[in-house]
Design a protein around this motif. Structure first.
Motif, mmCIF file in Angstrom:
data_model
loop_
_atom_site.group_PDB
_atom_site.id
_atom_site.type_symbol
_atom_site.label_atom_id
_atom_site.label_comp_id
_atom_site.label_asym_id
_atom_site.label_seq_id
_atom_site.Cartn_x
_atom_site.Cartn_y
_atom_site.Cartn_z
ATOM 1 N N PHE A 1 0.675 -1.104 0.254
ATOM 2 C CA PHE A 1 0.241 -0.152 0.037
ATOM 3 C C PHE A 1 1.074 1.080 0.452
ATOM 4 O O PHE A 1 1.964 1.486 0.636
ATOM 5 C CB PHE A 1 -0.339 0.339 1.143
ATOM 6 C CG PHE A 1 -1.964 -0.958 1.057
ATOM 7 C CD1 PHE A 1 -3.080 -1.067 0.339
ATOM 8 C CD2 PHE A 1 -1.852 -2.369 1.398
ATOM 9 C CE1 PHE A 1 -4.475 -1.477 0.722
ATOM 10 C CE2 PHE A 1 -2.769 -2.857 2.138
ATOM 11 C CZ PHE A 1 -4.056 -3.021 1.685
ATOM 12 N N GLY A 2 0.606 2.530 -0.637
ATOM 13 C CA GLY A 2 0.915 3.352 -0.995
ATOM 14 C C GLY A 2 0.993 4.518 -2.065
ATOM 15 O O GLY A 2 0.564 3.594 -2.941
ATOM 16 N N PRO A 3 1.576 5.572 -2.012
ATOM 17 C CA PRO A 3 1.822 5.915 -3.678
ATOM 18 C C PRO A 3 3.114 5.216 -4.138
ATOM 19 O O PRO A 3 3.970 4.166 -3.454
ATOM 20 C CB PRO A 3 3.113 7.208 -3.107
ATOM 21 C CG PRO A 3 3.130 7.627 -1.016
ATOM 22 C CD PRO A 3 2.556 5.619 -0.859
ATOM 23 N N VAL A 4 2.295 4.760 -5.757
ATOM 24 C CA VAL A 4 2.677 3.679 -6.223
ATOM 25 C C VAL A 4 4.356 4.196 -7.077
ATOM 26 O O VAL A 4 5.207 3.064 -6.330
ATOM 27 C CB VAL A 4 2.577 3.645 -8.089
ATOM 28 C CG1 VAL A 4 2.971 2.763 -9.068
ATOM 29 C CG2 VAL A 4 1.396 3.590 -7.278
ATOM 30 N N VAL A 5 5.247 5.441 -7.221
ATOM 31 C CA VAL A 5 6.343 5.637 -7.399
ATOM 32 C C VAL A 5 7.322 5.313 -6.498
ATOM 33 O O VAL A 5 8.020 4.613 -6.410
ATOM 34 C CB VAL A 5 6.801 6.883 -8.134
ATOM 35 C CG1 VAL A 5 7.958 7.616 -8.643
ATOM 36 C CG2 VAL A 5 5.198 6.931 -9.445
ATOM 37 N N THR B 1 3.273 7.094 -13.619
ATOM 38 C CA THR B 1 4.136 6.287 -12.708
ATOM 39 C C THR B 1 5.484 6.302 -13.566
ATOM 40 O O THR B 1 6.439 6.119 -12.920
ATOM 41 C CB THR B 1 2.853 5.279 -12.952
ATOM 42 O OG1 THR B 1 2.186 5.280 -12.741
ATOM 43 C CG2 THR B 1 4.171 4.617 -12.020
ATOM 44 N N ALA B 2 5.825 6.235 -14.368
ATOM 45 C CA ALA B 2 6.808 5.859 -15.378
ATOM 46 C C ALA B 2 8.028 6.897 -15.891
ATOM 47 O O ALA B 2 8.897 6.413 -14.981
ATOM 48 C CB ALA B 2 6.471 4.727 -16.830
ATOM 49 N N VAL C 1 11.617 -0.441 -19.714
ATOM 50 C CA VAL C 1 10.215 -0.614 -20.027
ATOM 51 C C VAL C 1 9.788 -1.139 -21.399
ATOM 52 O O VAL C 1 10.904 -1.072 -21.990
ATOM 53 C CB VAL C 1 10.142 1.095 -20.673
ATOM 54 C CG1 VAL C 1 9.045 1.687 -20.599
ATOM 55 C CG2 VAL C 1 11.686 1.789 -19.236
ATOM 56 N N LEU C 2 8.493 -1.601 -21.662
ATOM 57 C CA LEU C 2 8.244 -2.020 -22.754
ATOM 58 C C LEU C 2 6.652 -1.635 -22.900
ATOM 59 O O LEU C 2 6.409 -1.155 -22.302
ATOM 60 C CB LEU C 2 7.792 -3.973 -21.798
ATOM 61 C CG LEU C 2 8.948 -4.785 -21.424
ATOM 62 C CD1 LEU C 2 8.310 -5.947 -21.218
ATOM 63 C CD2 LEU C 2 9.913 -4.439 -22.416
ATOM 64 N N LYS C 3 6.386 -1.676 -23.931
ATOM 65 C CA LYS C 3 5.280 -0.698 -24.192
ATOM 66 C C LYS C 3 4.138 -1.467 -24.102
ATOM 67 O O LYS C 3 3.976 -2.395 -23.977
ATOM 68 C CB LYS C 3 5.884 -0.236 -26.004
ATOM 69 C CG LYS C 3 6.961 0.719 -25.748
ATOM 70 C CD LYS C 3 6.242 2.106 -27.117
ATOM 71 C CE LYS C 3 6.122 1.430 -28.282
ATOM 72 N NZ LYS C 3 5.873 1.906 -29.450
ATOM 73 N N ASP C 4 2.805 -1.530 -24.738
ATOM 74 C CA ASP C 4 1.764 -2.124 -24.733
ATOM 75 C C ASP C 4 2.195 -3.072 -26.009
ATOM 76 O O ASP C 4 2.588 -2.741 -26.823
ATOM 77 C CB ASP C 4 0.987 -0.559 -25.485
ATOM 78 C CG ASP C 4 -0.404 -0.421 -24.214
ATOM 79 O OD1 ASP C 4 -0.081 -1.258 -23.561
ATOM 80 O OD2 ASP C 4 -0.674 0.640 -24.345
ATOM 81 N N ALA C 5 1.226 -4.084 -26.177
ATOM 82 C CA ALA C 5 1.417 -5.550 -27.078
ATOM 83 C C ALA C 5 0.811 -4.915 -27.903
ATOM 84 O O ALA C 5 0.502 -3.590 -28.232
ATOM 85 C CB ALA C 5 0.141 -6.052 -26.122
#
Length: 319
Positions: A254-258, A291-292, A305-309
């Motif tokens: 739980f918490g801020p994502v970054v 986020t990223a 880093v991977l882009k969308d499918a």
């Protein structure tokens, strides 16, 4: 009267990056502004050696004929002097890589940064793209400014980003690698997780799957439902793997994502963070910081880093 319908066919225009990471790269392309070479070259050399890959260094020279060239370059630098300096630095870096046992070359080409890099990617067809930075200020304005926005969106190669907080440790290569995959548990996550598991197996690495839930009161009913969903999702993934496969550690925080990703990565001493199914919009300046963006800026280790499918579009069939 309606116009006649034009026949269309569907084609894949972006190969699946989540699938491609399972295959060790044979060609690694490193984009550099020359100032960041001392920071990222050791990482590139280690990566190329581990994968037995060829390494290519690329530097985009300022083109004085372009309208958006930095005015200071027109006053302070002779184009030939700039080119000679860049070629000298690149050759010295390539020699360092060769002395370490890596087949390494370089390219110095004038032009606009993103179109030139995209052109070189299409020509050389690398399997990995490395990009980095020395400091937070330069990282935000250079790597994660307009250049990164286009690089992450347009280049169809998995990107390994080296942020300013990363400190290379040559002795870590002798230890079993630790990979942290931060996942949103969305529709694309299941496929990406399978590929990341195969990636970890190929590198004989320990894998941790991390899902971060936003800061909501833990006693709130929606929180318990969301946590139950995450636990069920992870149990299904582990069930698919079976007893003989690589069994990742699963974490729900739980918490801020970054900040939570950074905390877990630092406390767990991870060697790599993987961000899956990142959309090009995640790097658009008008919606930063996302986020990223935040993970890359403060990560204590490299970030893949991977882009969308695979994206699909309709292309008219030639008559």
């Amino acid at each position: 009267m309606l116009p006649a319908r034009i026949p269309y066919r569907k084609v894949n225009v972006v190969p699946s990056q989540t699938a491609s990471i399972c295959i060790p790269p044979s060609r690694v392309l490193l984009a550099t502004d020359l100032a960041d070479l001392t920071h990222i070259l050791p990482v590139a050399i280690a990566h190329a050696l581990k994968c037995n890959a060829e390494l290519k260094l690329v530097h985009v020279l300022p083109d004085v004929n372009t309208p958006d060239v930095d005015p200071t370059l027109l006053v302070c630098a002779n184009p030939e002097v700039v080119r000679h300096y860049a070629e000298t630095v690149l050759e010295n870096a390539a020699k360092e890589a060769r002395s370490a046992g890596v087949n390494c070359g370089w390219i110095a080409r004038p032009g606009l940064i993103v179109p030139t890099i995209r052109e070189i990617v299409q020509e050389w067809n690398p399997d990995r793209f490395l990009v980095g930075s020395q400091g937070p200020h330069k990282f935000q304005l250079g790597i994660l400014g307009s250049v990164a926005e286009a690089i992450f969106r347009e280049i169809d190669v998995p990107v390994l980003a080296i942020g300013p907080e990363f400190q290379h440790n040559p002795h870590s290569a002798s230890q079993r690698a630790r990979i942290l995959f931060a996942t949103a548990l969305d529709r694309a996550s299941r496929t990406t997780i399978r590929s990341v598991i195969e990636f970890a197996k190929a590198h004989n690495a320990n894998l941790t799957l991390l899902h971060v839930m936003p800061m909501v009161t833990k006693a709130h009913p929606s929180t318990s439902r969301a946590r139950a969903y995450a636990e069920r999702f992870f149990q299904e993934i582990l069930g698919e793997i079976g007893e003989k496969g690589l069994r990742p550690t699963c974490m729900i925080e739980f918490g801020p994502v970054v900040e939570t990703i950074h905390r877990v990565a630092k406390s767990g001493r991870f060697d790599l963070i993987v961000l899956g199914a990142v959309s090009g919009a995640a790097f658009r300046r008008e919606i930063m910081p996302g986020t990223a963006y935040g993970v890359l800026c403060g990560a204590p280790c490299p970030v893949m880093v991977l882009k969308d499918a695979s994206e699909r579009r309709l292309i008219p069939v030639a008559s």
